[in-house]
Design a protein around this motif. Structure first.
Motif: not given
Length: 148
Positions: A135-136, A139, A141
């Motif tokens: 996620v971080y 990135g 979705p």
């Protein structure tokens, strides 16, 4: 000829089977050369190495004595397969946290030495790692929590 190490023999057969699949998959691609590799170069090389390793294991099983094949347990395999399918079904509606928790706990439950505290600790570590990476860092979705 007698098989003196059944575990090595069947491992060799498995490697030769994987090699056959890799070689069949690579047959339609151009190989190229060592300087300019084509798309079939790596599968061909991998298939050849797997076949060589399988042949060595089969030959070794005919010469050296070894372990027998343990009893096959179907229940753990089915439990892990169900856990993976549930992960795929749950990740969209319930998010990454719930889907990974279900996957990890069910997969751990398939083992003979299952402990709740270890399963939850592993699930928490996997959830934190996956959120951080997917996620971080990347990135992607992905829903972290259930979407209402």
């Amino acid at each position: 000829m007698t098989i003196r190490a059944p575990k090595d023999f069947w491992s060799g057969v498995m490697f030769c089977g994987f090699a056959a699949v890799a070689l069949l998959a690579a047959r339609g691609y151009s190989v190229g050369g060592a300087g300019k590799m084509g798309p079939g170069y790596f599968p061909l090389l991998l298939g050849g190495l797997l076949f060589a390793m399988g042949a060595v294991l089969i030959g070794r099983s005919l010469v050296l004595a070894g372990e027998g094949v343990p009893r096959f347990h179907l229940w753990p395999l089915l439990t892990i397969a169900v856990a993976v399918c549930l992960f795929g079904l749950l990740i969209e509606p319930l998010g990454l946290v719930v889907a990974l928790a279900v996957l990890t706990v069910l997969s751990a439950w398939a083992g003979a030495q299952f402990r709740w505290t270890e399963a939850f600790a592993l699930a928490a570590a996997l959830i934190l790692f996956s959120i951080g990476v997917f996620v971080y860092a990347l990135g992607l979705p992905l829903n972290i929590w259930p979407s209402l």
